[in-house]
Structures are given as structure tokens and as C-alpha cells.
Design an enzyme around this catalytic site. Structure first.
Site, short mmCIF file in Angstrom:
data_model
loop_
_atom_site.label_atom_id
_atom_site.label_comp_id
_atom_site.label_asym_id
_atom_site.label_seq_id
_atom_site.Cartn_x
_atom_site.Cartn_y
_atom_site.Cartn_z
N ASP A 1 0.97 -1.21 -0.21
CA ASP A 1 -0.07 -0.13 -0.06
C ASP A 1 0.91 1.21 -0.05
OD1 ASP A 1 -2.41 1.70 0.61
OD2 ASP A 1 -3.50 -0.19 0.87
N HIS B 1 2.01 1.67 -3.21
CA HIS B 1 1.11 2.85 -3.65
C HIS B 1 1.81 4.05 -3.81
CE1 HIS B 1 -2.65 -0.05 -3.18
NE2 HIS B 1 -1.45 -0.38 -3.84
#
Length: 404
Positions: A229, A252
Site C-alpha cells: 500500500d 502505492h
């Protein structure tokens, strides 16, 4: 002449005294530690087995309590070895001479059962001022057994939470395979984080590296983060944040947000990401907010001197994050955002995307010295935007700035 020499001498003496006083203030905590012999509270002396299977959480808690309640300088030591631990809460305030030191040299292994954590936190440090957490050791949450249970409405335990504290120093630690987020800094002031290594597979769900919430005056530097993430995410109420020299990937990317998911959220501002390298990440520099948010502002945000390698969305403002089922636009006002000196390669044909709210359009977005080249599936590059006003290009901008 004698009077002038006397005045100059007095001025020099005054400046010297001031320098000495400032140096004494800066070294005050260390001097107090030297004057009071440091006591080491080794968790093995409080019953820790270190066999990797016995729950040694209470040994760490007891060592902490002994050091925290003492009046001298204290070092809580996790020596080399493997120590399995369930939920750990280290709570202050402490009487010990500052700084309180937590020296993690060994490996902490989490109980891999997510239901063992009543507060969805593995290691929580709260209400502790002037603490230094270091040692070169590892926090391994053994996340793979828990990831299959992770859902949007079913969060997994956070590995390390630093909460309601100030003047913290966190350095030289390895965080591995968190069940949920690897670390959170919450409701805290004046925190320095440096030389962390955070590692989890690209496919691990919701395993953000470092997340900030209501954090003020925070520096995060010289760290390597690769997760499933956001490498770093800056959430509600966070202000005066510097993120510098971070190697990010997989993951991310570097994010402000997501903002506006909950009705009690606060504005964010004065946030700088500088000198970071992103490799193979989903996003590069990102700001994201939900639909139907409270009225908030996100202002004075800088992404500068970033180097990107095969990043999907290098520059993105997304005010429609996770909002397919909610029609009402975001009420987060984004303004004074600066994307400067961002270069590298992208696998997207639209590497600059400013997707702002129709209710409160983005304002004053600077794009300066951008150079993004297509690689892999991307054959060319362009820009796109919605509801952004006051876009300010300067220098060379590749792809060309969007026209809203």
C-alpha cells in the site's frame, strides 16, 4: 579607544556565554543521563524466554514499567534473539531521566492470530515524552496468515503505534510483514523518524509503511519502504511534515490522504516530500480525498526532486477516491500544490492527472521542470484534468500541462 575595546570585549563575552548556554541546553538531556548512571532493564531478566514460541509480552511490559517508574536514566533492552509477543502496551508518563530508551536489538515476532489484539495494535507506545526507540532489531508481525482476513471494513492490527506523545526519536529498526499498517504516528508532536526499513510483498493488503494522523512537526528521512500500500500516507490533522530521502517501492507511492472519509477529520497543510525515489509503484506523488467529505483544506503541499522508475501514476490528484457509490462531490479544498523537478519513466499514457472536485475545484497547482518518459505499455504521454484552476507551468513540462 580603550572604551571601544572594552565594549567589543564585553560583546564578545556575551556572545560566547550565549553560545555556551545554547550548547548546554542542547546537550542537557544527555548530560543528565551521564550524571545519573543508566540502568539497563533487560527483558530476559524479567522472564523473557526468547524461544520464539513463548509469549514474552509481559516481560517487556514489566521491564518497561520498572524503567519508566524509576527516577534514573533507563534503557529497556530487547537483546539478540527471537521473542514472540502478543499485544504490548507501553504507557507513560515516565519519571525516568529523559530520554527514555527502548533498545531493540533482537527480533520481535507477533502472535500471528489477529483476534489476539483487542485494540487492533500489536505494539503501542502512548503518553510517553522524550523517548528514543532504536537498536537495529526487527518487528516481524508474521502477516501472511492474517492477510486473507483483510477487508475494507475489517482492518488488521497495526505493528507499531506511537500515540499522544512528543519529542520522539525512532530510528534504525526493521518492520516486516505487518498484518495491517506497519506503523502509525497519532496525536503526536515533534517526532523524528530515520533509517527505517519496512518490507512486505506488493500483494499484501493495506500494509502502509508509515501513516500520520493529527501529527505535527514530523521529519521522516533516509528510509527504505516497500509494501502493498502507500509507502507513506499523511492523514487528517497533520501539519508541518517533511519526508526526505525515501526509497519507495513496491507500493502505492507517497500520499496525502486519503482525506474526508470520516465526519470529524481536520485540515492538513505544510507538507513536503523531497529527494525521494520511487520504483515500480502504482502512484508517485498523490493527493486523494473521498466524496461527501466534511469541509476541509489541504494546502501548501510540495512534491519536489522525485526520481521515478516505471511508475503508473506519477502525478495524481484524485478527489474521487473510492467514491463510485457516493454521488456527492468531495468538500476537501486543495490549493497551493507544487510538483517540482519530477523526472523518470512511467507505464501510463496519462502520467499527470488532476481529477479535482466540482464543488471545490483545486487552485494554484504548480508544475515545474517535469520530465516523464513512457516505458513498457505506454507509447506516448499526455495530461488530463477536471475542475482545476490556476495551473502554473514553468520550465520544461513533459507531458505538456493539462488544459482544464
Amino acid at each position: 579607544m580603550a572604551s571601544s575595546l572594552h565594549m567589543m570585549g564585553a560583546l564578545a563575552l556575551g556572545i560566547s556565554c550565549l553560545i555556551i548556554v545554547n550548547a548546554m541546553d542542547a546537550a542537557g538531556d544527555q548530560r543528565r543521563r551521564l550524571l545519573q548512571a543508566e540502568t539497563v532493564f533487560d527483558i530476559t531478566q524479567h522472564g523473557a524466554k526468547g524461544d520464539g514460541t513463548t509469549d514474552d509480552a509481559m516481560s517487556l511490559i514489566q521491564a518497561w514499567k520498572a524503567g519508566c517508574e524509576g527516577t534514573g536514566a533507563a534503557r529497556i533492552l530487547v537483546p539478540p534473539g527471537k521473542f514472540m509477543m502478543g499485544e504490548v502496551v507501553l504507557r507513560g508518563p515516565c519519571k525516568a531521566a529523559p530520554p527514555m530508551i527502548i533498545d531493540i536489538q533482537g527480533t520481535l515476532l507477533a502472535n500471528p492470530n489477529p483476534s489476539a489484539y483487542s485494540n487492533l495494535m500489536w505494539i503501542l507506545i502512548e503518553h510517553v515524552d522524550n523517548v528514543k526507540i532504536t537498536g537495529g532489531g526487527t518487528l516481524n508481525a508474521q502477516g501472511p496468515t492474517a492477510w486473507k482476513f483483510a477487508k475494507e471494513d475489517q482492518h488488521m492490527p497495526v505493528s507499531f503505534t506511537f500515540q499522544s506523545s512528543q519529542n520522539g526519536d525512532i530510528s534504525n529498526l526493521n518492520l516486516v510483514d505487518a498484518m495491517g499498517f506497519h506503523s502509525k504516528l497519532i496525536d503526536s508532536i515533534n517526532i523524528k523518524v530515520t533509517k527505517l526499513t519496512i518490507t512486505a510483498p506488493d500483494e499484501s493488503p493495506n500494509t502502509d509503511g508509515i501513516h500520520l494522523s493529527n501529527a505535527t512537526n514530523v521529519e521522516i528521512t533516509d528510509s527504505t519502504i516497500g509494501t502493498g500500500d502507500d509507502c507513506i500516507s499523511i492523514g487528517t490533522g497533520s501539519k508541518n511534515i517533511l519526508v526526505k530521502n525515501i526509497k519507495c517501492g513496491p507500493g502505492h507511492g507517497l500520499a496525502v490522504g486519503s482525506l474526508g472519509k470520516r465526519p470529524d477529520e481536520l485540515s492538513v497543510g505544510n507538507i513536503t516530500f523531497s529527494g525521494c525515489t520511487l520504483t515500480g509503484t502504482t502512484n508517485g506523488a498523490r493527493i486523494k480525498s473521498y466524496h461527501k467529505s466534511p469541509v476541509l483544506t489541504a494546502t501548501n503541499i510540495v512534491f519536489e526532486d522525485l526520481t521515478l522508475d516505471s511508475v503508473k501514476n506519477p502525478i495524481i490528484i484524485d478527489q474521487h477516491y473510492f467514491s463510485k457509490l457516493v454521488s456527492e462531490e468531495s468538500n476537501v479544498k486543495i490549493s497551493d500544490v507544487h510538483f517540482r523537478r519530477i523526472k523518470g519513466t512511467t507505464i501510463s499514457e496519462i502520467p499527470i492527472m488532476l481529477n479535482c472536485s466540482k464543488t471545490v475545484p483545486c487552485e494554484n497547482i504548480e508544475l515545474a521542470d517535469i520530465d516523464l518518459k513512457p516505458v513498457g505499455p505506454a507509447k506516448s504521454v499526455s495530461s488530463a484534468c477536471q475542475s482545476a484552476v490556476g495551473i502554473k507551468p514553468s520550465g520544461t513540462v513533459i507531458p505538456a500541462p493539462p488544459q482544464c
